[in-house]
Design a protein around this motif. Structure first.
Motif, PDB file in Angstrom:
ATOM      1  N   GLU A 336     -48.376  -2.184 -18.050  1.00  0.00           N
ATOM      2  CA  GLU A 336     -47.350  -2.203 -19.103  1.00  0.00           C
ATOM      3  C   GLU A 336     -45.957  -2.256 -18.501  1.00  0.00           C
ATOM      4  OE1 GLU A 336     -44.232  -0.929 -21.577  1.00  0.00           O
ATOM      5  OE2 GLU A 336     -45.016   0.377 -19.981  1.00  0.00           O
ATOM      6  N   GLN A 337     -45.694  -1.468 -17.479  1.00  0.00           N
ATOM      7  CA  GLN A 337     -44.375  -1.472 -16.840  1.00  0.00           C
ATOM      8  C   GLN A 337     -44.084  -2.821 -16.191  1.00  0.00           C
ATOM      9  OE1 GLN A 337     -45.160   1.944 -14.351  1.00  0.00           O
ATOM     10  NE2 GLN A 337     -43.833   3.272 -15.574  1.00  0.00           N
ATOM     11  N   LEU A 338     -45.069  -3.401 -15.553  1.00  0.00           N
ATOM     12  CA  LEU A 338     -44.869  -4.686 -14.879  1.00  0.00           C
ATOM     13  C   LEU A 338     -44.653  -5.822 -15.874  1.00  0.00           C
ATOM     14  CD1 LEU A 338     -47.584  -4.276 -12.120  1.00  0.00           C
ATOM     15  CD2 LEU A 338     -45.128  -4.456 -11.711  1.00  0.00           C
ATOM     16  N   ALA A 339     -45.309  -5.743 -17.021  1.00  0.00           N
ATOM     17  CA  ALA A 339     -45.188  -6.810 -18.009  1.00  0.00           C
ATOM     18  C   ALA A 339     -43.911  -6.698 -18.831  1.00  0.00           C
ATOM     19  CB  ALA A 339     -46.403  -6.793 -18.937  1.00  0.00           C
ATOM     20  N   ASN A 340     -43.440  -5.482 -19.064  1.00  0.00           N
ATOM     21  CA  ASN A 340     -42.358  -5.275 -20.026  1.00  0.00           C
ATOM     22  C   ASN A 340     -41.030  -4.860 -19.415  1.00  0.00           C
ATOM     23  OD1 ASN A 340     -44.191  -5.862 -22.044  1.00  0.00           O
ATOM     24  ND2 ASN A 340     -44.708  -3.721 -22.401  1.00  0.00           N
ATOM     25  N   THR A 341     -41.014  -4.563 -18.108  1.00  0.00           N
ATOM     26  CA  THR A 341     -39.759  -4.161 -17.478  1.00  0.00           C
ATOM     27  C   THR A 341     -39.560  -4.944 -16.179  1.00  0.00           C
ATOM     28  OG1 THR A 341     -40.455  -2.396 -15.922  1.00  0.00           O
ATOM     29  CG2 THR A 341     -40.338  -1.819 -18.270  1.00  0.00           C
ATOM     30  N   VAL A 342     -38.375  -4.766 -15.589  1.00  0.00           N
ATOM     31  CA  VAL A 342     -38.073  -5.422 -14.304  1.00  0.00           C
ATOM     32  C   VAL A 342     -37.906  -4.402 -13.191  1.00  0.00           C
ATOM     33  CG1 VAL A 342     -37.076  -7.497 -15.320  1.00  0.00           C
ATOM     34  CG2 VAL A 342     -35.613  -5.492 -14.939  1.00  0.00           C
ATOM     35  N   GLY A 343     -38.411  -3.193 -13.399  1.00  0.00           N
ATOM     36  CA  GLY A 343     -38.339  -2.165 -12.372  1.00  0.00           C
ATOM     37  C   GLY A 343     -37.069  -1.332 -12.474  1.00  0.00           C
ATOM     38  N   ARG A 344     -36.817  -0.570 -11.414  1.00  0.00           N
ATOM     39  CA  ARG A 344     -35.704   0.373 -11.402  1.00  0.00           C
ATOM     40  C   ARG A 344     -34.508  -0.190 -10.640  1.00  0.00           C
ATOM     41  NH1 ARG A 344     -38.007   5.429 -12.521  1.00  0.00           N
ATOM     42  NH2 ARG A 344     -40.285   5.452 -12.257  1.00  0.00           N
ATOM     43  N   PRO A 345     -33.283   0.113 -11.083  1.00  0.00           N
ATOM     44  CA  PRO A 345     -32.117  -0.244 -10.275  1.00  0.00           C
ATOM     45  C   PRO A 345     -32.184   0.437  -8.913  1.00  0.00           C
ATOM     46  CG  PRO A 345     -31.459   0.368 -12.506  1.00  0.00           C
ATOM     47  CD  PRO A 345     -32.917   0.719 -12.376  1.00  0.00           C
ATOM     48  N   ILE A 346     -31.845  -0.308  -7.868  1.00  0.00           N
ATOM     49  CA  ILE A 346     -31.952   0.222  -6.515  1.00  0.00           C
ATOM     50  C   ILE A 346     -30.719   1.061  -6.171  1.00  0.00           C
ATOM     51  CG2 ILE A 346     -33.457  -1.615  -5.709  1.00  0.00           C
ATOM     52  CD1 ILE A 346     -31.043  -3.022  -4.525  1.00  0.00           C
ATOM     53  N   PRO A 347     -30.855   2.025  -5.253  1.00  0.00           N
ATOM     54  CA  PRO A 347     -29.711   2.891  -4.911  1.00  0.00           C
ATOM     55  C   PRO A 347     -28.622   2.160  -4.123  1.00  0.00           C
ATOM     56  CG  PRO A 347     -31.613   3.409  -3.531  1.00  0.00           C
ATOM     57  CD  PRO A 347     -32.098   2.463  -4.584  1.00  0.00           C
ATOM     58  N   ASP A 348     -28.907   0.950  -3.644  1.00  0.00           N
ATOM     59  CA  ASP A 348     -27.927   0.209  -2.848  1.00  0.00           C
ATOM     60  C   ASP A 348     -26.813  -0.404  -3.695  1.00  0.00           C
ATOM     61  OD1 ASP A 348     -29.870  -0.330  -0.158  1.00  0.00           O
ATOM     62  OD2 ASP A 348     -30.910  -0.274  -2.082  1.00  0.00           O
ATOM     63  N   ILE A 349     -26.865  -0.249  -5.013  1.00  0.00           N
ATOM     64  CA  ILE A 349     -25.882  -0.890  -5.888  1.00  0.00           C
ATOM     65  C   ILE A 349     -25.276   0.128  -6.843  1.00  0.00           C
ATOM     66  CG2 ILE A 349     -27.157  -3.078  -5.862  1.00  0.00           C
ATOM     67  CD1 ILE A 349     -28.006  -2.364  -8.796  1.00  0.00           C
ATOM     68  N   GLU A 350     -24.163  -0.265  -7.460  1.00  0.00           N
ATOM     69  CA  GLU A 350     -23.630   0.447  -8.615  1.00  0.00           C
ATOM     70  C   GLU A 350     -24.034  -0.346  -9.851  1.00  0.00           C
ATOM     71  OE1 GLU A 350     -19.553   2.139  -8.322  1.00  0.00           O
ATOM     72  OE2 GLU A 350     -19.510   1.047  -6.413  1.00  0.00           O
ATOM     73  N   PHE A 351     -24.380   0.381 -10.895  1.00  0.00           N
ATOM     74  CA  PHE A 351     -25.067  -0.238 -12.028  1.00  0.00           C
ATOM     75  C   PHE A 351     -24.588   0.410 -13.320  1.00  0.00           C
ATOM     76  CE2 PHE A 351     -28.590  -0.543 -14.975  1.00  0.00           C
ATOM     77  CZ  PHE A 351     -29.114  -1.809 -14.755  1.00  0.00           C
ATOM     78  N   ARG A 352     -24.251  -0.421 -14.312  1.00  0.00           N
ATOM     79  CA  ARG A 352     -23.848   0.092 -15.617  1.00  0.00           C
ATOM     80  C   ARG A 352     -24.465  -0.756 -16.725  1.00  0.00           C
ATOM     81  NH1 ARG A 352     -17.320   0.023 -15.005  1.00  0.00           N
ATOM     82  NH2 ARG A 352     -17.046   1.686 -13.455  1.00  0.00           N
ATOM     83  N   LEU A 353     -24.669  -0.111 -17.881  1.00  0.00           N
ATOM     84  CA  LEU A 353     -24.953  -0.822 -19.125  1.00  0.00           C
ATOM     85  C   LEU A 353     -23.818  -0.486 -20.092  1.00  0.00           C
ATOM     86  CD1 LEU A 353     -28.788  -0.204 -19.655  1.00  0.00           C
ATOM     87  CD2 LEU A 353     -27.679  -2.215 -18.706  1.00  0.00           C
ATOM     88  N   VAL A 354     -23.164  -1.527 -20.633  1.00  0.00           N
ATOM     89  CA  VAL A 354     -21.998  -1.275 -21.462  1.00  0.00           C
ATOM     90  C   VAL A 354     -22.113  -1.997 -22.798  1.00  0.00           C
ATOM     91  CG1 VAL A 354     -20.534  -0.998 -19.425  1.00  0.00           C
ATOM     92  CG2 VAL A 354     -20.670  -3.240 -20.537  1.00  0.00           C
ATOM     93  N   ASP A 355     -21.393  -1.478 -23.802  1.00  0.00           N
ATOM     94  CA  ASP A 355     -21.358  -2.118 -25.113  1.00  0.00           C
ATOM     95  C   ASP A 355     -20.274  -3.191 -25.139  1.00  0.00           C
ATOM     96  OD1 ASP A 355     -18.910  -0.820 -25.430  1.00  0.00           O
ATOM     97  OD2 ASP A 355     -19.753   0.774 -26.692  1.00  0.00           O
ATOM     98  N   GLU A 356     -20.036  -3.762 -26.318  1.00  0.00           N
ATOM     99  CA  GLU A 356     -19.087  -4.875 -26.408  1.00  0.00           C
ATOM    100  C   GLU A 356     -17.649  -4.455 -26.122  1.00  0.00           C
ATOM    101  OE1 GLU A 356     -20.036  -3.565 -30.728  1.00  0.00           O
ATOM    102  OE2 GLU A 356     -21.040  -3.705 -28.770  1.00  0.00           O
ATOM    103  N   HIS A 357     -17.386  -3.129 -26.098  1.00  0.00           N
ATOM    104  CA  HIS A 357     -16.048  -2.637 -25.784  1.00  0.00           C
ATOM    105  C   HIS A 357     -15.913  -2.245 -24.311  1.00  0.00           C
ATOM    106  CE1 HIS A 357     -15.404  -2.645 -30.075  1.00  0.00           C
ATOM    107  NE2 HIS A 357     -16.411  -1.804 -30.263  1.00  0.00           N
ATOM    108  N   GLY A 358     -16.977  -2.397 -23.557  1.00  0.00           N
ATOM    109  CA  GLY A 358     -16.945  -2.029 -22.143  1.00  0.00           C
ATOM    110  C   GLY A 358     -17.282  -0.586 -21.864  1.00  0.00           C
ATOM    111  N   ASP A 359     -17.692   0.153 -22.884  1.00  0.00           N
ATOM    112  CA  ASP A 359     -18.051   1.563 -22.709  1.00  0.00           C
ATOM    113  C   ASP A 359     -19.530   1.693 -22.364  1.00  0.00           C
ATOM    114  OD1 ASP A 359     -15.449   2.381 -23.436  1.00  0.00           O
ATOM    115  OD2 ASP A 359     -15.979   2.271 -25.565  1.00  0.00           O
TER     116      ASP A 359
END
Length: 526
Positions: A336-359
């Protein structure tokens, strides 16, 4: 042990010194060791210098995945030139756009493959820029130069001159231009740097669960998956690249026993073709240890088939502009995880999810994926406006992908920002609907695109790889109604033997949009 080196060509030099007799390249039954590959790359680099190529100059190459392609790539990067791959499957106007935009100093290409003569194409690409193309794998036509003559020119460049040309290359020096697919407009040339290439695929080399990698390289050379994942990763690891000019399922499966290939790193389309073959069990795949994919989802049924073979299985997420992958699935991820997700963000990067206002959005909420990564593009070539539009004020790259982080820490992609559509005032995410459809046992693959609707503004049309004898529209609609809000249920279902694909193996959603508009405009208008 994988060293930490500044550029991709530095890894060639390292392995040529430390494992000179290890196989580096296999092509058409001929093997080059690392020591031999280094010598051949030096010959090409010297010939480039003798031809007047200098740091920052572009070298454009029209070729299939092959030994000569790889020599031009490594030779160009080693002297500070910027390499550009051209896909032989493209039509002349598509190729001309990339060449005209990048303005190369040198054009190299294969003269023939199979029954196709590329001499007229090379001449047409070269003429507007006053270039004489260099031709390999066929005699040079009038106005062109053959490969042997090109190499012979390099004899005038001594070792000291070659070494001097290789000094001064920095992490932020441009190395490679990869043109985006153009699925939402004219392609843009993503300029990738030396440091970004080396770091991105060093990360990938460390994360591979087998070493040394022995992979089949058969994806187009104008695709970051072809030149990066399939070529840079094994080189950095000191592994072996088995080049195949084009995707050939039988040849690829045979390569496991014939050449000791232990990893298939591919796009989902090719893995589906390979492991849906009725004769798959007639191939000796005992040496295959690792199968991974990126660029799209793989159906759960195929993942189960892979898992049944006791393979390491994994998926990743990346894109041209961020060079390497920025998420990886766990080695023990379930189907299920392999079919429906792309795995975990790696610690080597900075990562954000933001809304249309950038928050930043709350956990479990959807937002656009923003990343800071060593492999971020330096710029879009000759396009400062597009470059500026793609970065936030604090240096994050806006991917245009919308996802969410699930409770288990894995990221699920739901859409491209340009693929989201509003139905009855609600944001509708195609991937969410596609995942539901792909759970149906009769559906192999799904793609949902919007069409205009007089009441709801837009509605979804589902294009499916499915057999209409096994399932009908009413059943599919009810399947969706049982699992989705009403506005998400597609208002049309179209069965196809195979969905249309872009040259890199991804579903061509623009083509599907055009098909849907043509087929359903009158239906909804009435």
């Amino acid at each position: 042990m994988i060293p930490h080196l500044p550029t991709v060509p530095d890894y060639l030099a390292h392995w040529a010194q430390h494992t000179p007799d290890a196989p580096a390249v296999v092509y058409r039954d001929q093997t080059l060791t690392y020591a031999e590959l280094a010598v051949e790359v030096d010959r090409v680099a010297a010939a480039l210098l003798a031809s007047g190529v200098r740091p920052g100059d572009r070298v454009a190459v029209l070729a299939n995945p092959s030994r000569t392609f790889w020599l031009t790539f490594l030779g160009s990067l080693s002297i500070g030139a910027v390499w550009l791959g051209l896909n032989p499957k493209y039509r002349l106007p598509e190729l001309a756009y990339n060449v005209d935009n990048s303005r190369p100093s040198l054009l190299i290409g294969m003269g023939r493959f199979g029954d196709q003569d590329f001499a007229p194409t090379l001449s047409a690409l070269a003429a507007p820029h006053g270039l004489s193309p260099i031709v390999f794998d066929a005699p040079a036509a009038e106005g062109a130069e053959d490969w042997d003559s090109f190499l012979a020119r390099g004899a005038a460049v001594d070792a000291a001159a070659l070494a001097a040309a290789r000094e001064g290359i920095r992490a932020d020096s441009p190395a490679l231009i990869v043109y985006t697919s153009g699925s939402t407009g004219r392609p843009k040339g993503a300029v990738l740097g030396h440091g970004g290439l080396a770091r991105s695929f060093e990360i990938q080399a460390h994360r591979a669960p087998v070493a040394p990698l022995r992979v089949v390289a058969n994806l187009p050379i104008n695709h970051i998956g072809g030149v990066g994942d399939l070529c840079c990763t094994p080189l950095i690891q000191g592994g072996t690249i088995v080049f195949q000019d084009v995707f050939d399922a039988r040849a690829m499966l045979d390569s496991v026993a014939e050449y000791g290939v232990n990893a298939f790193m591919q796009v989902p389309t090719t893995l589906k073709i390979l492991f849906e073959r009725p004769d798959i069990d007639s191939f000796d795949l005992s040496g295959l240890r690792y199968v991974s994919w990126g660029g799209g989802p793989l159906p759960a049924d195929i993942i189960r088939r892979l898992r049944s073979r006791d393979l390491h299985v994994g998926t990743t997420y990346g894109m041209t502009e961020i060079t390497g992958s920025v998420t990886y699935s766990d080695l023990d991820a379930d189907v299920e995880q392999l079919a429906n997700t792309v795995g975990r963000p790696i610690p080597d990067i900075e990562f954000r999810l933001v809304d249309e206002h950038g928050d930043e959005v709350a956990p479990g909420q959807t937002g656009e994926v923003l990343v800071k990564h060593p492999g971020l593009l330096l710029e879009y070539f000759d396009n400062p406006a597009a470059t500026a539009d793609s970065f936030t004020a604090d240096g994050f790259f806006a991917t245009g992908d919308v996802g969410l982080i699930r409770a288990d820490g894995n990221m699920q992609l739901v859409a491209r920002t340009k693929e989201i559509f509003k139905s009855g005032g609600y944001n509708t995410y195609p991937r969410e609907i596609e995942l539901v459809l792909e759970e149906h046992p009769a559906v192999r693959l799904a793609a949902v695109v919007p069409v205009k609707h007089p009441v709801f503004d837009e509605v979804g049309i589902a294009y499916l790889e499915a057999d209409p004898a096994q399932v009908g529209d009413d059943e599919l609609a009810q399947w969706c109604r049982d699992r989705l809000a009403n506005y998400k249920v597609p208002k049309g279902f179209v069965m196809m033997d195979a969905l249309p694909l872009l040259p890199v193996g991804k579903v061509d959603r623009m083509a599907l949009r055009a098909m849907a508009a043509d087929r359903f405009a009158d239906v909804f208008a009435s």
